[in-house]
Write a protein that holds these residues in place. Structure first.
Motif, PDB file in Angstrom:
ATOM      1  N   THR A   1       0.829  -1.205   0.000  1.00  0.00           N
ATOM      2  CA  THR A   1       0.000   0.000   0.000  1.00  0.00           C
ATOM      3  C   THR A   1       0.864   1.256   0.000  1.00  0.00           C
ATOM      4  O   THR A   1       0.585   2.222  -0.724  1.00  0.00           O
ATOM      5  N   LEU A   2       1.927   1.255   0.795  1.00  0.00           N
ATOM      6  CA  LEU A   2       2.834   2.409   0.832  1.00  0.00           C
ATOM      7  C   LEU A   2       3.545   2.588  -0.502  1.00  0.00           C
ATOM      8  O   LEU A   2       3.739   3.717  -0.973  1.00  0.00           O
ATOM      9  N   GLU A   3       3.927   1.485  -1.136  1.00  0.00           N
ATOM     10  CA  GLU A   3       4.554   1.568  -2.458  1.00  0.00           C
ATOM     11  C   GLU A   3       3.586   2.174  -3.470  1.00  0.00           C
ATOM     12  O   GLU A   3       3.975   3.003  -4.299  1.00  0.00           O
ATOM     13  N   TRP A   4       2.333   1.738  -3.432  1.00  0.00           N
ATOM     14  CA  TRP A   4       1.310   2.283  -4.343  1.00  0.00           C
ATOM     15  C   TRP A   4       1.190   3.786  -4.148  1.00  0.00           C
ATOM     16  O   TRP A   4       1.177   4.550  -5.117  1.00  0.00           O
ATOM     17  N   ALA A   5       1.098   4.226  -2.881  1.00  0.00           N
ATOM     18  CA  ALA A   5       0.933   5.648  -2.588  1.00  0.00           C
ATOM     19  C   ALA A   5       2.141   6.458  -3.040  1.00  0.00           C
ATOM     20  O   ALA A   5       2.008   7.626  -3.416  1.00  0.00           O
ATOM     21  N   ALA A   6       3.327   5.850  -3.000  1.00  0.00           N
ATOM     22  CA  ALA A   6       4.539   6.566  -3.392  1.00  0.00           C
ATOM     23  C   ALA A   6       4.731   6.606  -4.902  1.00  0.00           C
ATOM     24  O   ALA A   6       5.337   7.546  -5.430  1.00  0.00           O
ATOM     25  N   ILE A   7       4.215   5.609  -5.613  1.00  0.00           N
ATOM     26  CA  ILE A   7       4.426   5.535  -7.062  1.00  0.00           C
ATOM     27  C   ILE A   7       3.220   6.079  -7.840  1.00  0.00           C
ATOM     28  O   ILE A   7       3.367   6.932  -8.724  1.00  0.00           O
ATOM     29  N   LEU A   8       2.033   5.597  -7.501  1.00  0.00           N
ATOM     30  CA  LEU A   8       0.825   5.977  -8.242  1.00  0.00           C
ATOM     31  C   LEU A   8       0.014   7.058  -7.539  1.00  0.00           C
ATOM     32  O   LEU A   8      -0.752   7.772  -8.191  1.00  0.00           O
ATOM     33  N   GLY A   9       0.138   7.153  -6.224  1.00  0.00           N
ATOM     34  CA  GLY A   9      -0.612   8.153  -5.486  1.00  0.00           C
ATOM     35  C   GLY A   9      -2.032   7.707  -5.188  1.00  0.00           C
ATOM     36  O   GLY A   9      -2.499   6.658  -5.633  1.00  0.00           O
TER      37      GLY A   9
END
Length: 251
Positions: free
Chosen positions: A182-190
């Motif tokens: 989830t954190l990766e998604w927020a950092a890459i895709l927002g």
């Protein structure tokens, strides 16, 4: 007045991302029970979280078989009445049990279950506020709706700081793997919060370079040091960059 990004707005979008990721990668969950209840987990609009919406008989049996083992152990400790109700009248009554078996609910909370993540409201002090008037759209015809005129307030902010507290999360556990993705998604895709998302408003990107994590292992502390760490955890533990924390969750 001061504009506020409520914790429920941040929690809602991050939780939704977690649900998407889990359902798209069920095979990454090693445990059969985790896979089953993650698959059956649904969050209907304007309705409570539920499980067992399909294959409910198999789901209830899976739930009860698992909790039978737990109940036997709790019986020995004289704690059964605190966890398991003596009578469960219908499928809905099993939801607090199902939530404990669902990795999404264990991370974010579910029926009768507190999650592992606490998010603080964000105050946008000093940010400019401006208003824009809109006309309503008739969704059936796709043209202007008669008699619908409204004004919306917008807040423009290039950045803001959000504080999250993650409690009792074991690395490599299903909850840890979900949070890492989830954190990766927020950092890459927002993610997108607030209204008018279809118009591009409210898009947020987690700044991985400026995000810091403070990891505190309370099991290694005792006495006054433990009390001070509980009161001010930001002053204790190991400081990590976001990418290191994600790697730590998956290790």
């Amino acid at each position: 007045y001061v504009p506020v990004v409520f914790e429920s707005s941040l929690r809602g979008v991050l939780r939704k991302v977690s649900e998407w990721l889990v359902k798209a990668s069920l095979n990454s969950l090693d445990d059969e029970i985790d896979r089953a209840f993650a698959k059956w987990h649904i969050e209907p609009e304007e309705r409570p979280i539920t499980h067992l919406y399909s294959e409910s008989l198999r789901g209830m049996k899976l739930c009860l078989d698992h909790f039978k083992q737990i109940a036997e152990e709790l019986e020995k400790r004289k704690l059964r009445e605190r966890v398991l109700p003596s009578e469960v009248p219908d499928i809905g009554g099993y939801e607090p049990l199902a939530a404990l078996l669902c990795p999404i609910c264990r991370l974010w909370g579910g029926p009768g279950l507190r999650g592992k993540i606490i998010i603080a409201d964000v105050l946008l002090e000093g940010r400019p506020i401006y208003a824009r008037t809109h006309v309503g759209i008739d969704r059936r015809s796709g043209v202007r709706a008669e008699g619908v005129l409204y004004t919306a307030e917008y807040v423009y902010s290039r950045t803001f700081i959000a504080n999250l507290i993650v409690e009792n999360l074991e690395p490599r556990s299903p909850e840890a793997l979900i949070l890492a993705s989830t954190l990766e998604w927020a950092a890459i895709l927002g993610v997108e919060i607030g209204g008018f998302k279809s118009r591009g408003a409210g898009r947020l990107i987690l700044d991985s370079k400026r995000t810091t994590v403070r990891y505190v292992n309370y099991e290694q502390l005792a006495g006054e040091e433990l009390l001070r760490a509980l009161a001010k955890p930001e002053e204790y533990g190991k400081e990590m960059k976001l990418e290191d924390f994600i790697r730590f969750l998956r290790c």
